[in-house]
Design an enzyme around this catalytic site. Structure first.
Site, PDB file in Angstrom:
ATOM      1  N   HIS A 119       2.630 -26.645  41.762  1.00  0.00           N
ATOM      2  CA  HIS A 119       2.309 -26.435  42.983  1.00  0.00           C
ATOM      3  C   HIS A 119       3.454 -26.473  44.070  1.00  0.00           C
ATOM      4  O   HIS A 119       4.045 -27.507  44.131  1.00  0.00           O
ATOM      5  CB  HIS A 119       1.044 -26.786  43.733  1.00  0.00           C
ATOM      6  CG  HIS A 119       0.907 -28.521  43.842  1.00  0.00           C
ATOM      7  ND1 HIS A 119       1.674 -29.043  44.781  1.00  0.00           N
ATOM      8  CD2 HIS A 119       0.561 -29.451  43.001  1.00  0.00           C
ATOM      9  CE1 HIS A 119       1.570 -30.304  44.765  1.00  0.00           C
ATOM     10  NE2 HIS A 119       0.722 -30.736  43.305  1.00  0.00           N
ATOM     11  N   ASP A 120       3.619 -25.902  44.767  1.00  0.00           N
ATOM     12  CA  ASP A 120       4.582 -25.900  45.892  1.00  0.00           C
ATOM     13  C   ASP A 120       6.337 -25.845  45.394  1.00  0.00           C
ATOM     14  O   ASP A 120       7.050 -26.314  45.991  1.00  0.00           O
ATOM     15  CB  ASP A 120       4.430 -27.003  46.725  1.00  0.00           C
ATOM     16  CG  ASP A 120       3.109 -26.947  47.579  1.00  0.00           C
ATOM     17  OD1 ASP A 120       2.998 -26.238  48.606  1.00  0.00           O
ATOM     18  OD2 ASP A 120       2.085 -27.347  46.931  1.00  0.00           O
ATOM     19  N   GLY A 137       4.863 -31.187  41.303  1.00  0.00           N
ATOM     20  CA  GLY A 137       4.828 -30.547  42.735  1.00  0.00           C
ATOM     21  C   GLY A 137       5.980 -30.665  43.592  1.00  0.00           C
ATOM     22  O   GLY A 137       6.578 -31.823  43.458  1.00  0.00           O
TER      23      GLY A 137
END
Length: 552
Positions: A119-120, A137
């Site tokens: 994520h991100d 992340g």
């Protein structure tokens, strides 16, 4: 458009011309797929996911799944994938964990079997991720980087442009651009010469990069030395020879030789060479660009550079940058806040290859509706899940590198003499209670820095009076004075893992003025990492006011 009858495609999904969807593939309701992309059997595309044109997504790939983050509660977030990517079997890419943010993957990447983009993350163009490689992340992978099989990249780490990580490597710290890294944890072991040649760099460019790396790392060569093999020994026991398979008890003695590296250079990830050094702690010549914010720091940097016969090209901001800086610059340009694209255009037009950041811009201006943000500024802000100072600046640096090819150098480059010293720098020494508060404040400051909130706290007798946020250091100190009735201890530190090329802790005469108005008489700053503007005068003023300046 060709959709296999066993595929499940939502009626609200948007599929471009010539898209192919294979057997048992699943396309969710918020998915957009560009023209000519092929989605093969059993692939799953869900969430708010956008796929570019002419991509190939192989069997079992799962794109747009919810973030693997305990704080994620199902809010709307995004995954954006560019054009002409090859995404092989069972690759996973997750949406951002921050509401409204996006995981971004560029174009022409080759993502092999079982790789994972967390994520991100922000993945550039023409990146290769071999089988089983994983990104935690908030990782940034710059253009042309190569991750070998089963490599692991820790959260918040940046892998530089055209860097290469060997198979099974563990990247726990930033990976320098153009470098070859290997090991567990990963260490710099050379220059990625093959990658540079494939990218079209001339041999002379590679030699220049290697020399630059040697200068920056302060080592004889950009290569981790190999251990020499010990000569074979004849084993004896009681004066008689024994076969090599017999275990013989031996006496050991301490090895002599070079002293161990200092503690601050023994951190994992770069073989005793910190990512901070790679960022440009030593000058390598040529003109330098300066992105100048508020305060005296930009003019001091430009003056120091000019005194060393360096050509300085300044980009300032209307209403923020002190125009005295023009006395030390070859050329200056003033822009409105939010004109990020024009910054890249100016640096490229000047032919500047290195740039430094000096001075601050109030972060609250990001939320001021009167500030007009251009497309580049909006992309940086919207694409950064965590909008802390360090994350926004790193995203800006990544943009500058891709837009105009500049490298960001350490803003301490010409100003080593104004860094905070270790210990008490004034005549007045802290009392026992103030020393206790300095120790307590250090822990709190590092804690808020770890969360990328701010750099400064004010404490009094074990109580936290104020924590720096959007308002800045001076306002936080004055607020502490109102709450605590004076007498608080100020502590300002660098954030753990902070990229010291920018956003350095900095104090000046204004800081002392805020402390006087708040009744604070002690300030502790991180030694070697905090700039003391007008250092000698600062110490004199502190002595005159019976205040303590302490390097922690």
């Amino acid at each position: 458009m060709a959709i296999h009858p066993t595929a499940i495609v939502s009626k609200t999904a948007e599929l471009g011309e010539g898209v192919e969807v294979g057997p048992y593939a699943v396309i969710g309701p918020h998915v957009k797929i560009g023209a000519g992309t092929r989605v093969l059997s059993h692939a799953v595309l869900d969430g708010h996911t956008t796929i570019g044109a002419r991509c190939e997504i192989f069997t079992g790939a799962c794109l747009g799944m919810p973030a693997q983050d305990k704080k994620f509660k199902g809010e709307t977030s995004f995954l954006s994938v560019g054009d002409e990517n090859v995404i092989r079997e069972y690759v996973t890419m997750h949406c951002a964990s921050t509401p409204g943010a996006a995981t971004v993957v560029g174009s022409r990447n080759f993502i092999m079997v079982g790789a994972h983009v967390g994520h991100d993350c922000r993945v550039g163009d023409e990146v290769t991720m071999a089988n089983g490689s994983v990104l935690g992340g908030y990782v940034v992978v710059e253009d042309g980087a190569v991750l070998g099989g089963f490599t692991g990249v820790h959260q918040y780490v940046r892998v530089g442009r055209l860097a290469m990580l060997g198979a099974f490597a563990k990247a726990a710290m930033d990976v320098p651009p153009f470098s070859l890294c290997d090991g567990y944890p990963a260490r710099v072991c050379g220059l990625n010469s093959v990658g540079l040649r494939r990218a079209g760099y001339a041999p002379a460019d590679s030699l220049l990069l290697k020399k630059s790396g040697q200068d920056t790392f302060y080592v004889p060569a950009l290569v981790v030395p190999r251990r020499r093999k010990s000569p074979k020994r004849t084993q004896t026991l009681g004066g008689r020879r024994v076969s090599p398979g017999v275990r013989v008890p031996v006496k050991t003695r301490r090895r002599t030789g070079a002293a161990p590296p200092p503690a601050d250079k023994a951190r994992s990830g770069t073989g005793g060479v910190t990512a901070e050094m790679w960022g440009g702690s030593r000058d390598s010549g040529g003109p330098i660009g300066l992105i100048a914010g508020t305060g005296d720091f930009p003019a001091l940097f430009a003056e120091a550079a000019a005194s060393l016969k360096k050509e300085v090209f300044v980009i300032g901001f209307h209403g923020y940058t002190d125009k005295r800086i023009e006395n030390f610059s070859r050329q200056s340009l003033y822009l409105d806040l939010g004109a990020v694209g024009k910054i890249a255009e100016a640096l490229k037009g000047w032919g500047v290859r290195r740039v430094a950041f000096a001075g601050g811009i109030p972060k609250r201006q990001i939320y001021d509706p009167s500030v007009s943000l251009d497309g580049a500024a909006r992309a940086i802000i919207q694409g950064t899940g965590n909008r802390g100072d360090d994350h926004l600046l790193k995203a800006f640096v990544l943009y500058l590198g891709s837009a105009c090819g500049v490298a960001v150098v350490d803003s301490r480059l010409f100003l080593k003499d104004i860094l905070a010293d270790k210990g008490v720098m004034t005549g007045r020494r802290p009392t026992a209670i103030e020393k206790s508060d300095l120790s307590f404040g250090w822990k709190i400051a590092k804690g808020i820095g770890r969360m990328d909130i701010g750099q400064t706290v004010v404490v009094k007798e074990g109580n936290v009076l104020a924590v720096e946020a959007l308002e800045g250091t001076d306002a936080a100190i004055r607020r502490a004075g109102e709450l605590g009735g004076g007498g608080g201890v100020v502590v300002k530190t660098a954030k753990p893992g902070q990229d010291l090329r920018f956003d350095l802790p900095c104090i000046g005469l204004g800081t002392l003025g805020s402390m006087k108005s708040a009744g604070c008489r002690v300030i502790g700053v991180e030694a070697g990492k905090t700039l003391m503007l007008h250092k000698n005068r600062l110490i004199e003023e502190a002595d005159a006011g019976r205040m303590s300046l302490v390097g922690l």
